[in-house]
Design a protein around this motif. Sequence first.
Motif, PDB file in Angstrom:
ATOM      1  N   LEU A 184      -8.899  69.285 -67.944  1.00 34.48           N
ATOM      2  CA  LEU A 184      -9.577  68.323 -67.075  1.00 34.48           C
ATOM      3  C   LEU A 184      -8.589  67.403 -66.359  1.00 34.48           C
ATOM      4  O   LEU A 184      -8.945  66.751 -65.375  1.00 34.48           O
ATOM      5  CB  LEU A 184     -10.556  67.466 -67.893  1.00 34.48           C
ATOM      6  CG  LEU A 184     -11.769  68.203 -68.476  1.00 34.48           C
ATOM      7  CD1 LEU A 184     -12.544  67.290 -69.418  1.00 34.48           C
ATOM      8  CD2 LEU A 184     -12.686  68.689 -67.357  1.00 34.48           C
ATOM      9  N   ASP A 185      -7.367  67.345 -66.867  1.00 32.19           N
ATOM     10  CA  ASP A 185      -6.364  66.496 -66.239  1.00 32.19           C
ATOM     11  C   ASP A 185      -6.053  67.007 -64.832  1.00 32.19           C
ATOM     12  O   ASP A 185      -5.613  68.145 -64.652  1.00 32.19           O
ATOM     13  CB  ASP A 185      -5.097  66.495 -67.101  1.00 32.19           C
ATOM     14  CG  ASP A 185      -4.149  65.358 -66.736  1.00 32.19           C
ATOM     15  OD1 ASP A 185      -4.635  64.267 -66.411  1.00 32.19           O
ATOM     16  OD2 ASP A 185      -2.923  65.574 -66.776  1.00 32.19           O
ATOM     17  N   GLY A 186      -6.338  66.189 -63.833  1.00 30.71           N
ATOM     18  CA  GLY A 186      -6.113  66.565 -62.447  1.00 30.71           C
ATOM     19  C   GLY A 186      -7.232  67.369 -61.816  1.00 30.71           C
ATOM     20  O   GLY A 186      -7.169  67.679 -60.620  1.00 30.71           O
ATOM     21  N   MET A 187      -8.272  67.746 -62.586  1.00 34.99           N
ATOM     22  CA  MET A 187      -9.377  68.541 -62.040  1.00 34.99           C
ATOM     23  C   MET A 187     -10.286  67.658 -61.182  1.00 34.99           C
ATOM     24  O   MET A 187     -10.514  66.484 -61.490  1.00 34.99           O
ATOM     25  CB  MET A 187     -10.183  69.160 -63.184  1.00 34.99           C
ATOM     26  CG  MET A 187     -11.284  70.112 -62.721  1.00 34.99           C
ATOM     27  SD  MET A 187     -12.205  70.850 -64.102  1.00 34.99           S
ATOM     28  CE  MET A 187     -10.947  71.853 -64.875  1.00 34.99           C
ATOM     29  N   ARG A 188     -10.827  68.233 -60.112  1.00 35.69           N
ATOM     30  CA  ARG A 188     -11.763  67.509 -59.252  1.00 35.69           C
ATOM     31  C   ARG A 188     -13.139  67.512 -59.914  1.00 35.69           C
ATOM     32  O   ARG A 188     -13.689  68.572 -60.229  1.00 35.69           O
ATOM     33  CB  ARG A 188     -11.841  68.165 -57.870  1.00 35.69           C
ATOM     34  CG  ARG A 188     -10.544  68.063 -57.077  1.00 35.69           C
ATOM     35  CD  ARG A 188     -10.621  68.853 -55.782  1.00 35.69           C
ATOM     36  NE  ARG A 188     -11.699  68.403 -54.932  1.00 35.69           N
ATOM     37  CZ  ARG A 188     -11.655  67.341 -54.124  1.00 35.69           C
ATOM     38  NH1 ARG A 188     -10.547  66.606 -54.077  1.00 35.69           N
ATOM     39  NH2 ARG A 188     -12.672  67.004 -53.373  1.00 35.69           N
ATOM     40  N   LEU A 189     -13.699  66.312 -60.152  1.00 34.37           N
ATOM     41  CA  LEU A 189     -14.975  66.188 -60.842  1.00 34.37           C
ATOM     42  C   LEU A 189     -15.989  65.416 -60.010  1.00 34.37           C
ATOM     43  O   LEU A 189     -15.638  64.504 -59.254  1.00 34.37           O
ATOM     44  CB  LEU A 189     -14.807  65.464 -62.183  1.00 34.37           C
ATOM     45  CG  LEU A 189     -14.070  66.177 -63.311  1.00 34.37           C
ATOM     46  CD1 LEU A 189     -14.105  65.318 -64.565  1.00 34.37           C
ATOM     47  CD2 LEU A 189     -14.666  67.553 -63.581  1.00 34.37           C
ATOM     48  N   VAL A 190     -17.254  65.811 -60.166  1.00 34.57           N
ATOM     49  CA  VAL A 190     -18.387  65.028 -59.663  1.00 34.57           C
ATOM     50  C   VAL A 190     -18.731  64.032 -60.776  1.00 34.57           C
ATOM     51  O   VAL A 190     -19.069  64.441 -61.890  1.00 34.57           O
ATOM     52  CB  VAL A 190     -19.586  65.925 -59.339  1.00 34.57           C
ATOM     53  CG1 VAL A 190     -20.791  65.080 -58.935  1.00 34.57           C
ATOM     54  CG2 VAL A 190     -19.217  66.919 -58.239  1.00 34.57           C
ATOM     55  N   LEU A 191     -18.640  62.746 -60.488  1.00 31.53           N
ATOM     56  CA  LEU A 191     -18.779  61.715 -61.515  1.00 31.53           C
ATOM     57  C   LEU A 191     -19.848  60.694 -61.133  1.00 31.53           C
ATOM     58  O   LEU A 191     -20.127  60.486 -59.939  1.00 31.53           O
ATOM     59  CB  LEU A 191     -17.449  60.981 -61.715  1.00 31.53           C
ATOM     60  CG  LEU A 191     -16.287  61.807 -62.294  1.00 31.53           C
ATOM     61  CD1 LEU A 191     -14.977  61.049 -62.125  1.00 31.53           C
ATOM     62  CD2 LEU A 191     -16.546  62.136 -63.744  1.00 31.53           C
ATOM     63  N   PRO A 192     -20.453  60.034 -62.137  1.00 32.10           N
ATOM     64  CA  PRO A 192     -21.348  58.912 -61.823  1.00 32.10           C
ATOM     65  C   PRO A 192     -20.567  57.807 -61.114  1.00 32.10           C
ATOM     66  O   PRO A 192     -19.337  57.733 -61.199  1.00 32.10           O
ATOM     67  CB  PRO A 192     -21.831  58.449 -63.207  1.00 32.10           C
ATOM     68  CG  PRO A 192     -21.593  59.614 -64.115  1.00 32.10           C
ATOM     69  CD  PRO A 192     -20.386  60.308 -63.579  1.00 32.10           C
ATOM     70  N   ALA A 193     -21.297  56.937 -60.436  1.00 37.90           N
ATOM     71  CA  ALA A 193     -20.659  55.852 -59.705  1.00 37.90           C
ATOM     72  C   ALA A 193     -19.942  54.900 -60.658  1.00 37.90           C
ATOM     73  O   ALA A 193     -20.358  54.701 -61.801  1.00 37.90           O
ATOM     74  CB  ALA A 193     -21.705  55.094 -58.888  1.00 37.90           C
ATOM     75  N   ARG A 194     -18.879  54.304 -60.172  1.00 32.73           N
ATOM     76  CA  ARG A 194     -18.122  53.343 -60.971  1.00 32.73           C
ATOM     77  C   ARG A 194     -18.982  52.114 -61.290  1.00 32.73           C
ATOM     78  O   ARG A 194     -19.810  51.699 -60.489  1.00 32.73           O
ATOM     79  CB  ARG A 194     -16.864  52.894 -60.229  1.00 32.73           C
ATOM     80  CG  ARG A 194     -15.834  53.991 -60.035  1.00 32.73           C
ATOM     81  CD  ARG A 194     -14.639  53.480 -59.261  1.00 32.73           C
ATOM     82  NE  ARG A 194     -13.706  54.554 -58.969  1.00 32.73           N
ATOM     83  CZ  ARG A 194     -12.718  54.927 -59.765  1.00 32.73           C
ATOM     84  NH1 ARG A 194     -12.536  54.271 -60.919  1.00 32.73           N
ATOM     85  NH2 ARG A 194     -11.903  55.908 -59.436  1.00 32.73           N
TER      86      ARG A 194
END
Length: 293
Positions: A184-194
């Motif tokens: 996961l290090d450096g992988m592009r992720l869809v994440l919840p908002a900060r």
Amino acid sequence: MNLRQLRYVVATADHGTMTSAAQTLYVAQPALSRAVRELERELGLELFARSGRGVVLTPAGEQVVRQARVALDAVDAIEGLAVTRADGRGAELRIAVTASLEPELTGGLIPRFARDQPAVRVRVVRCADREQIAAVLRAGRADLALTDLPVPGDMTAHPFEQREVVLISPPALKVREPVPPAALDGMRLVLPARGGARRAEIDTMLRRIGARPVAAVESDERGAWLGWVRAGRGSLLWYRNQIDDTEGVTVRSFMPPLTRMIGLVHAHRRLPPAARDFLTFAKQAPPRDDHPR
């Protein structure tokens, strides 16, 4: 003296051990022991004596338990009058839940409970995050909640089931399977908002495994997450058992597995009968397996 202490004493007398009584009452064993000791100090009486690995009632304890059962039966009868609706539809049970876990509740637990307890009307209280769940429980706007653990210390938690967290990614993503968490290090992720509770939980998990992904999309629009993955914007961390449509994406497990515990939670107060029944039902319900075969 309070009703909680009386119920603790009766349960301990019925089970013969503090541990078994605590499990029945859904409390920690140290809290049960402390409450019994406080009642003994208040009354100036020794209620229990140790016997082997358990406890037995003293003569004074037998008298207290006999009177406590009368008092508790009366309280239950009064509560029964209070929760039974005039139209005969029975008690109402209010359960708080976040959007990510609502399918667990409405698609599984509630329908199965309704078959056992058709007179109980269950109302779902939808919450944005764990902070709001704690707030509605403290305010008495919900009796129980289904949420990720852990929860604040003023809440009582009953671990329910462990959920596997998987990687949902575009099929073109090249990664070793099963996926090492370090990938996961450096992988592009869809994440919840900060700034939200869900993002904070994911960030904590990522820090624990030493991974620093790239935030490709940051949004709380859950309905759009899989669409962004299909469009190749990035990958997604999600619960395996909540993935219904895997078309156009690849679902991969981690090794070692990434898991989260969910549980039923309530405030430190006496629960209504319907809530106690739901807790008992949930503990006895067979677990759902969301690990791959």
